[in-house]
Design a protein around this motif. Structure first.
Motif, PDB file in Angstrom:
ATOM      1  N   ILE A  29       8.362   8.852   8.345  1.00 34.91           N
ATOM      2  CA  ILE A  29       6.921   9.074   8.473  1.00 34.91           C
ATOM      3  C   ILE A  29       6.530   8.888   9.935  1.00 34.91           C
ATOM      4  N   HIS A  30       5.809   9.858  10.469  1.00 29.99           N
ATOM      5  CA  HIS A  30       5.350   9.789  11.858  1.00 29.99           C
ATOM      6  C   HIS A  30       3.901   9.307  11.945  1.00 29.99           C
ATOM      7  N   ALA A  31       3.079   9.684  10.971  1.00 31.63           N
ATOM      8  CA  ALA A  31       1.678   9.258  10.963  1.00 31.63           C
ATOM      9  C   ALA A  31       1.177   9.253   9.527  1.00 31.63           C
ATOM     10  N   ARG A  32       0.432   8.226   9.183  1.00 30.33           N
ATOM     11  CA  ARG A  32      -0.166   8.122   7.841  1.00 30.33           C
ATOM     12  C   ARG A  32      -1.643   7.788   7.969  1.00 30.33           C
ATOM     13  N   VAL A  33      -2.465   8.525   7.204  1.00 24.64           N
ATOM     14  CA  VAL A  33      -3.892   8.229   7.085  1.00 24.64           C
ATOM     15  C   VAL A  33      -4.235   8.189   5.600  1.00 24.64           C
ATOM     16  N   ALA A  34      -4.966   7.167   5.189  1.00 29.63           N
ATOM     17  CA  ALA A  34      -5.398   7.057   3.800  1.00 29.63           C
ATOM     18  C   ALA A  34      -6.767   7.697   3.624  1.00 29.63           C
ATOM     19  N   ILE A  35      -6.915   8.449   2.530  1.00 25.18           N
ATOM     20  CA  ILE A  35      -8.200   9.002   2.110  1.00 25.18           C
ATOM     21  C   ILE A  35      -8.611   8.237   0.856  1.00 25.18           C
ATOM     22  N   TYR A  36      -9.790   7.609   0.886  1.00 23.39           N
ATOM     23  CA  TYR A  36     -10.220   6.767  -0.220  1.00 23.39           C
ATOM     24  C   TYR A  36     -11.121   7.554  -1.178  1.00 23.39           C
ATOM     25  N   GLU A  37     -10.883   7.373  -2.483  1.00 21.10           N
ATOM     26  CA  GLU A  37     -11.546   8.170  -3.499  1.00 21.10           C
ATOM     27  C   GLU A  37     -12.545   7.368  -4.332  1.00 21.10           C
ATOM     28  N   LYS A  38     -12.112   6.262  -4.890  1.00 18.00           N
ATOM     29  CA  LYS A  38     -12.993   5.397  -5.689  1.00 18.00           C
ATOM     30  C   LYS A  38     -12.270   4.085  -5.936  1.00 18.00           C
ATOM     31  N   ASP A  39     -13.028   3.075  -6.390  1.00 16.66           N
ATOM     32  CA  ASP A  39     -12.388   1.831  -6.781  1.00 16.66           C
ATOM     33  C   ASP A  39     -13.224   1.125  -7.828  1.00 16.66           C
ATOM     34  N   ARG A  40     -12.680   0.031  -8.361  1.00 16.32           N
ATOM     35  CA  ARG A  40     -13.370  -0.722  -9.396  1.00 16.32           C
ATOM     36  C   ARG A  40     -12.971  -2.186  -9.318  1.00 16.32           C
TER      37      ARG A  40
END
Length: 203
Positions: free
Chosen positions: A122-133
């Motif tokens: 892995i060279h670069a990682r970005v998280a995209i957040y959707e929902k949580d509880r």
């Protein structure tokens, strides 16, 4: 060209990341990224090597502790580069209003990967957040009162309870966190695919 072997290797690499991160296998975790790899999640933005060192400081040696449930990635391979999108659930536990509560954060990892002499990394990682509880381990009036009396509105809805947990633990949130369904998320994915098709990394 059949990319099946590459896709399987990449999928295994992404699974390894979750296992090594949760189990505190730090040297193995470092090996999932390139030496110049970067990562952007709610609480961290920067070099992956620094992420590993920061993770060490907060690691709990036994359960209950944070766990990453990693889905099967959707992988696109072009030559020595690849892009993967992977569904992930981030599970954790903390104490609120005198009771144990569990949070579940639903997100996607967008990874840029490169083929190295040692295999895919892995060279670069970005998280995209959707929902949580947020859920009580054991339902109680104290938890119900906590939910009605606490102002969570300072944290955007897609990572509201995860963000609350981090802030309550004294860990500031990064600016520019990516949320699902936003122009920023679309741009992130488009740039990753453009990067994959280029001979040099301009982004």
């Amino acid at each position: 060209m059949d990319d099946t072997d590459d896709i399987v290797e990449i999928a295994q690499l992404i699974q390894k990341w979750g296992l090594y991160r949760d189990q505190g296998r730090w040297d193995d975790l470092k090996a999932t990224f390139t030496p110049d790899g970067t990562i952007f999640v709610t609480w961290f933005l920067g070099w992956f090597a620094d992420f590993v060192e920061a993770s060490k400081k907060m690691h709990v040696p036994k359960s209950p502790r944070v766990k990453h449930l990693i889905g099967l990635p959707v992988v696109d391979v072009q030559g020595h580069r690849a892009v993967a999108e992977t569904n992930v659930q981030i599970l954790g536990r903390f104490s609120a209003a005198g009771t144990d509560v569990d949070y579940t954060s639903y997100a996607r990892f967008v990874d840029r990967l490169v083929r190295t002499k040692a295999g895919w990394r892995i060279h670069a990682r970005v998280a995209i957040y959707e929902k949580d509880r947020l859920d009580p381990v054991v339902p109680s009036d104290a938890f119900a009162n906590f939910m009605t009396q606490t102002d969570f509105s300072k944290v955007p809805e897609p990572y509201r309870y995860l963000g609350y947990r981090l802030l309550s633990a004294g860990r500031p949130l990064q600016s520019g966190i990516i949320c699902d369904g936003t122009p920023e998320a679309d741009t992130l994915i488009q740039k990753a695919h453009r990067w994959m098709s280029q001979m040099t990394c301009a982004d």
